[in-house]
Design an enzyme around this catalytic site. Sequence first.
Site, mmCIF file in Angstrom:
data_model
loop_
_atom_site.group_PDB
_atom_site.id
_atom_site.type_symbol
_atom_site.label_atom_id
_atom_site.label_comp_id
_atom_site.label_asym_id
_atom_site.label_seq_id
_atom_site.Cartn_x
_atom_site.Cartn_y
_atom_site.Cartn_z
ATOM 1 N N ARG A 1 0.676 -1.274 -0.009
ATOM 2 C CA ARG A 1 -0.034 0.134 0.059
ATOM 3 C C ARG A 1 1.012 1.278 -0.118
ATOM 4 N NH1 ARG A 1 -0.313 4.478 2.543
ATOM 5 N NH2 ARG A 1 -0.002 3.699 4.617
ATOM 6 N N ASP A 2 1.463 1.588 1.140
ATOM 7 C CA ASP A 2 2.459 2.675 1.234
ATOM 8 C C ASP A 2 3.310 2.867 0.140
ATOM 9 O OD1 ASP A 2 3.191 5.319 2.128
ATOM 10 O OD2 ASP A 2 3.434 4.515 4.249
ATOM 11 N N HIS B 1 5.109 4.322 12.799
ATOM 12 C CA HIS B 1 5.352 4.566 11.282
ATOM 13 C C HIS B 1 6.308 5.547 10.815
ATOM 14 C CE1 HIS B 1 3.062 3.993 7.209
ATOM 15 N NE2 HIS B 1 3.701 5.009 7.137
ATOM 16 N N HIS C 1 8.997 6.836 8.209
ATOM 17 C CA HIS C 1 9.778 6.837 6.993
ATOM 18 C C HIS C 1 11.160 7.341 7.027
ATOM 19 C CE1 HIS C 1 6.186 6.488 3.884
ATOM 20 N NE2 HIS C 1 5.657 6.869 5.250
ATOM 21 N N CYS D 1 4.506 9.321 0.160
ATOM 22 C CA CYS D 1 3.412 9.614 0.088
ATOM 23 C C CYS D 1 3.080 10.655 -1.009
ATOM 24 C CB CYS D 1 2.696 10.249 1.307
ATOM 25 S SG CYS D 1 1.090 10.889 1.189
ATOM 26 N N ASN E 1 9.480 3.781 3.532
ATOM 27 C CA ASN E 1 9.316 3.484 4.706
ATOM 28 C C ASN E 1 10.587 2.922 5.390
ATOM 29 O OD1 ASN E 1 6.394 3.157 3.527
ATOM 30 N ND2 ASN E 1 6.048 3.428 5.602
HETATM 31 P P1 HMG Z 1 -13.108 14.831 -2.618
HETATM 32 O O1 HMG Z 1 -12.400 15.240 -4.370
HETATM 33 O O2 HMG Z 1 -13.153 15.899 -1.921
HETATM 34 O O3 HMG Z 1 -13.934 13.781 -2.778
HETATM 35 O O4 HMG Z 1 -11.773 13.764 -2.251
HETATM 36 P P2 HMG Z 1 -15.577 14.182 -2.699
HETATM 37 O O5 HMG Z 1 -16.137 13.706 -1.282
HETATM 38 O O6 HMG Z 1 -15.928 15.547 -3.047
HETATM 39 O O7 HMG Z 1 -16.381 13.106 -3.897
HETATM 40 C C1 HMG Z 1 -16.042 13.685 -5.126
HETATM 41 C C2 HMG Z 1 -16.484 12.354 -6.112
HETATM 42 O O8 HMG Z 1 -15.456 11.372 -5.767
HETATM 43 C C3 HMG Z 1 -17.758 11.854 -5.822
HETATM 44 O O9 HMG Z 1 -18.182 11.276 -7.084
HETATM 45 C C4 HMG Z 1 -17.322 10.849 -4.716
HETATM 46 O O10 HMG Z 1 -18.675 9.476 -4.877
HETATM 47 C C5 HMG Z 1 -16.065 10.243 -5.551
HETATM 48 P P3 HMG Z 1 -19.373 12.065 -7.811
HETATM 49 O O11 HMG Z 1 -20.554 12.021 -6.950
HETATM 50 O O12 HMG Z 1 -18.707 13.609 -7.960
HETATM 51 O O13 HMG Z 1 -19.414 11.118 -9.104
HETATM 52 N N1 HMG Z 1 -15.388 9.492 -4.081
HETATM 53 C C6 HMG Z 1 -14.899 8.200 -4.314
HETATM 54 N N2 HMG Z 1 -14.802 7.214 -5.222
HETATM 55 C C7 HMG Z 1 -14.168 6.321 -5.062
HETATM 56 N N3 HMG Z 1 -13.646 5.892 -3.793
HETATM 57 C C8 HMG Z 1 -13.648 6.619 -2.818
HETATM 58 C C9 HMG Z 1 -14.309 7.954 -3.065
HETATM 59 N N4 HMG Z 1 -14.644 9.013 -2.241
HETATM 60 C C10 HMG Z 1 -15.395 10.122 -3.130
HETATM 61 N N5 HMG Z 1 -13.147 6.484 -1.536
HETATM 62 C C11 HMG Z 1 -11.114 12.079 -0.751
HETATM 63 C C12 HMG Z 1 -11.881 13.230 -0.908
HETATM 64 C C13 HMG Z 1 -10.821 11.580 0.666
HETATM 65 C C14 HMG Z 1 -11.801 10.769 -1.584
HETATM 66 C C15 HMG Z 1 -9.649 12.190 -1.624
HETATM 67 O O14 HMG Z 1 -8.909 13.332 -0.909
HETATM 68 C C16 HMG Z 1 -8.768 10.880 -1.581
HETATM 69 O O15 HMG Z 1 -9.199 9.798 -2.043
HETATM 70 N N6 HMG Z 1 -7.672 10.963 -0.869
HETATM 71 C C17 HMG Z 1 -6.684 10.019 -0.675
HETATM 72 C C18 HMG Z 1 -5.223 10.405 -0.533
HETATM 73 C C19 HMG Z 1 -4.381 9.435 -0.164
HETATM 74 O O16 HMG Z 1 -4.692 7.997 -0.484
HETATM 75 N N7 HMG Z 1 -3.017 9.617 0.360
HETATM 76 C C20 HMG Z 1 -2.048 8.542 0.476
HETATM 77 C C21 HMG Z 1 -2.698 7.762 1.746
HETATM 78 S S1 HMG Z 1 -2.113 8.668 3.248
HETATM 79 C C22 HMG Z 1 -0.465 8.054 3.704
HETATM 80 O O17 HMG Z 1 0.200 7.546 2.758
HETATM 81 C C23 HMG Z 1 0.114 8.345 5.025
HETATM 82 C C24 HMG Z 1 0.341 7.094 5.825
HETATM 83 O O18 HMG Z 1 1.302 6.344 5.258
HETATM 84 C C25 HMG Z 1 0.857 7.400 7.352
HETATM 85 C C26 HMG Z 1 2.184 8.275 7.230
HETATM 86 O O19 HMG Z 1 3.011 7.959 6.463
HETATM 87 O O20 HMG Z 1 2.071 9.458 7.732
HETATM 88 C C27 HMG Z 1 -1.126 6.406 5.970
HETATM 89 MG MG MG Z 2 3.386 6.394 5.165
#
Ligand code: HMG
Ligand code: MG
Length: 323
Positions: A26-27, A223, A225, A256, A265
């Site tokens: 995933r990450d 966690h 990196h 990320c 990581n």
């Molecule tokens: P948004 O653009 O604000 O979404 O994104 P929305 O809520 O306004 O919805 C817009 C449209 O997207 C809608 O469709 C929703 O249905 C659709 P429409 O009605 O317009 O046709 N939609 C989705 N479709 C599929 N799956 C979904 C989904 N959600 C909405 N889940 C959102 C908001 C949260 C969805 C977006 O910002 C997002 O997906 N962000 C994810 C970012 C991400 O994955 N980052 C990496 C992971 S975090 C990380 O790596 C850190 C970690 O490792 C820890 C660390 O290292 O610190 C965990």
């Molecule tokens: Mg991470």
Amino acid sequence: MELGLPAVVRDPALPARVRIHEVGARDGLQNESSLVPVEVKAEFIARLAAAGLRTVEATSFVHPKWVPQLADAEELLPRVTGLREQYQGLRLPVLVPNERGLERALARGADEIAVFASATETFAQRNLNRSMAEALEMFRPVVTRAVEAGVGARGYLSMCFGDPWEGPVGADQVVTAGLRLLELGCAELSLGDTIGVATPGQVAGLLEAFDRAGVPVERLAVHFHDTYGQALSNTLTALRHGITVVDASAGGLGGCPYAKSATGNLATEDLVWMLHGLGIETGVDLTALAATSAWLAGRLGRPSPSRAVQALVGAATLPSSTG
Ligand code: HMG
Ligand code: MG
């Protein structure tokens, strides 16, 4: 000392066993510039389970446009859920930001989810398109519904030590945000050094602050990196403070896409070398794991950044173009 294994010197001040929360699929893969075929991802996860890892984060049900590398989550998860019958106790958590993501994940057989919040406003906006408060409200029904469905819920908290836009992040701010995630019903809180800037004193300070706030250390994970090469020292510090769940990524994959300067990581192999050297059980077969990371490095066309993988497998098995 047997070749390929560290000499063991047990430190009684450290835990006897550590659970590794493997995040490579995933990450790690969320950050690849090229799209990795779904069958390669499925094989990667199967090999990680075969190497003894029992918590293997599989993918994310986020918006596919936000993380195109994981847009195949629907196809991937059903390919690997059968591994749970093969390997007793195997958990395959997936990241879920909202109810739409939860529905997608449950429909594909998820048995554990993770929501992911930020300790800083800037990263909350960049990663989730929400303020910190709005993000919590987005997570609330996700965690409630997951718990009702008998699905485990973990909370990630990013930028716990430093943020590329806001600078150093204070422990009080992190504890406040972490408590809110725990109050939502997350069983475990993983403290993320998203951009790998933390040093051991900071880690000790944050864990002591959570302790003062009354959070049992059993509910916390770390966690790290490895941007500045501090991940292992930070981990050792965390173990000395009672942490027994450590996130790591096979071969040191990772980053990320929404945090500039986030690199891979902590490499699982580097972690396992240290833990086994300290006589700490992990259940992981280090040789099988390093072979898996070397295999994936071959598929990605570049060497694993993990020092332990390089030492154990050697450059000969990696693609020649990568030196
Ligand atoms: P948004 O653009 O604000 O979404 O994104 P929305 O809520 O306004 O919805 C817009 C449209 O997207 C809608 O469709 C929703 O249905 C659709 P429409 O009605 O317009 O046709 N939609 C989705 N479709 C599929 N799956 C979904 C989904 N959600 C909405 N889940 C959102 C908001 C949260 C969805 C977006 O910002 C997002 O997906 N962000 C994810 C970012 C991400 O994955 N980052 C990496 C992971 S975090 C990380 O790596 C850190 C970690 O490792 C820890 C660390 O290292 O610190 C965990
Ligand atoms: Mg991470």
